[in-house]
Scaffold this motif. Structure first.
Motif: not given
Length: 489
Positions: A41-42, A47-48, A121, A411-413, A428
């Protein structure tokens, strides 16, 4: 000095055991959830990505061990340390030593997890993150088996439960009309972020019972919390009501560790005599040393009083917020996330809209192409599948998928997520329950919006489907790597 004896609460030893081991167990779950999901995820290729976030990071506002450098390897070391320390606390090993040993252990958990939350985030933007942080810091001052539980710290934990429950009750009364006309539970079991295996049965209860549920909720959150400060056994009875209502929420939904931490913290109001009366297996004399005094060192008394004073001073802002017309929900008033304000579901969503992601191997796709649906672990998808019980484990991707139709799918993510699916990114794909392409990259992906509702009993008997879904529209048309995913505009 006899007056100092008031600060010792030997009759709350069972409460301390539950508080220390229970909070530590939830930290273990939180670190395990992070270890399994954070890199995808991060992480560096998430994703971010945290490195991108840190480039604009204010070092003075958000304390974190990652302020100077982030790597997935360092994140895993932080999680491993958190898992080890929390496991030792669950086993009660640090509690066998002087009071500074469990103090350091819990403060380590607090600092390690705060380091994660402060770079997490939107994936860590949930109220139960700050609740776990505040609980870890406060429980740190409960001492060890060599000292009696400090009474002031127990009162502060009860104050935390009060803010959690009463704050949630006030948010509801000030929120949607459905809480005031007692119809909120006509919808909530069906539209909550992640239903559990019993959610459909709860939803199908007669509507008069749903109104009783709402009345019970108002009583438990707006009346009962005041009695947590009453003399025994009234305080223990109030705690029992909080625990019972939270167990009902556990049985009918998946709210990560929110309900479980409320249950654990409520034991701060349960005295040993009451616990022994309810369950005789719980000893009145936990350590088997009747009449033996465990005198706290003067330095420990001074330290707990200093912590008490700090938390009392910080209580001004959330206390004011509780009675404010513009009550904030799940807000922190300091960068250390101590003495926060809490609350949830001020309004209840009336319809369940689900975002469904599909992919195809076709070169030039249309509606007649072989579109295959990706399956998520917790969120509804397959209409025949029985929802699983995940709490207290937190499925962060699934939770954010619930918010998409309430905010925006752009959404960006989420576009980053679609890009990872087109690449068949292994990290992912491990977050999902089902990859319809078995690790191969699809040529195209698309996003469709569906209305979901629970099937009635007769519908279920006829079809075997637990959900009935209706296609609404296509918020994101087919995308491919040739047409790079990114927020439109």
């Amino acid at each position: 000095m006899d007056w100092l004896s008031w600060f010792d609460a030997p009759e709350y030893e069972f409460a301390r055991q539950v508080l220390q081991r229970g909070v530590a167990a939830l930290y273990f779950v939180a670190f395990l959830s992070t270890l399994n999901q954070f890199p995808a995820l991060l992480g560096e290729r998430g994703l971010l990505p945290v490195p991108d976030f840190l480039s604009g990071f204010s070092r003075l506002r958000r304390p974190t061990l990652f302020r100077w450098r982030y790597t997935d390897r360092l994140l895993r070391w932080v999680c491993a340390a958190g898992l080890l320390v929390s496991a030792l606390l669950v086993a009660g090993i640090p509690q066998q030593g002087p009071p500074w040993v469990p103090l350091i252990a819990f403060l380590a958990l607090w600092l390690l997890y705060m380091s994660i939350v402060n770079v997490g985030q939107t994936f860590y933007g949930f109220g139960w993150e700050m609740l776990l942080l505040e609980a870890g810091f406060t429980v740190a001052f409960l001492g060890s088996d060599q000292t009696d539980p400090p009474r002031t710290i127990l009162i502060l934990i009860v104050w935390l439960v009060f803010r959690l429950e009463f704050g949630a009750g006030m948010i509801k009364i000030r929120g949607g009309r459905e809480w005031r006309d007692l119809t909120a539970l006509y919808y909530h079991h069906e539209t909550q972020p992640m239903p559990g295996p019993l959610s459909r049965q709860a939803h199908l209860l007669p509507k008069p019972l749903h109104k009783v549920e709402v009345l019970g909720n108002h009583f438990a959150q707006l009346v009962v919390p005041f009695f947590l400060f009453a003399p025994q056994p009234i305080a223990s009875v109030a705690a029992g009501i909080v625990i019972f209502t939270q167990l009902w929420l556990v049985a009918t939904g998946n709210f990560a560790w929110l309900n479980w931490i409320a249950i654990v913290l409520a034991f701060a109001a349960v005295s040993d005599p009451v616990a022994h009366a309810v369950l005789p297996a719980i000893p009145l004399d936990w350590h088997g040393q009747a009449g033996v005094e465990r005198e706290a060192p003067l330095w420990w008394l001074a330290l707990t009083l200093a912590a008490t004073l700090l938390l009392v001073v910080l209580s001004y802002w959330p206390l004011r917020n509780l009675f404010s017309r513009r009550q904030l929900m799940n807000a922190s008033f300091n960068r250390w996330q101590l003495v926060n304000t809490y609350g949830a579901f001020g309004t209840v969503t009336k319809q369940r809209i689900e975002i469904v992601v599909e992919g195809t191997l076709d070169e030039d796709p249309d509606d007649t192409s072989d579109w295959r649906e990706y399956g998520f672990r917790g969120k509804p998808g397959d209409v025949r599948r029985l929802p699983r019980q995940w709490a207290p484990y937190h499925l962060r991707l699934d939770w954010l998928m619930w918010f998409l139709p309430l905010r925006t799918v752009h959404e960006e993510w989420f576009y980053a997520f679609l890009g990872k699916l087109l690449e068949a990114d292994r990290q992912t794909l491990r977050l999902l329950r089902h990859d319809p392409f078995d690790g191969a990259p699809p040529r195209w992906v698309r996003v469709r919006s569906y209305h979901y509702r629970f099937a009635g009993r007769e519908e279920f008997r006829q079809t075997g489907n637990r959900w009935v879904r209706t296609l609404l529209y296509e918020p994101i048309p087919p995308l491919s790597l040739r047409r790079s995913p990114g927020r439109p505009g």
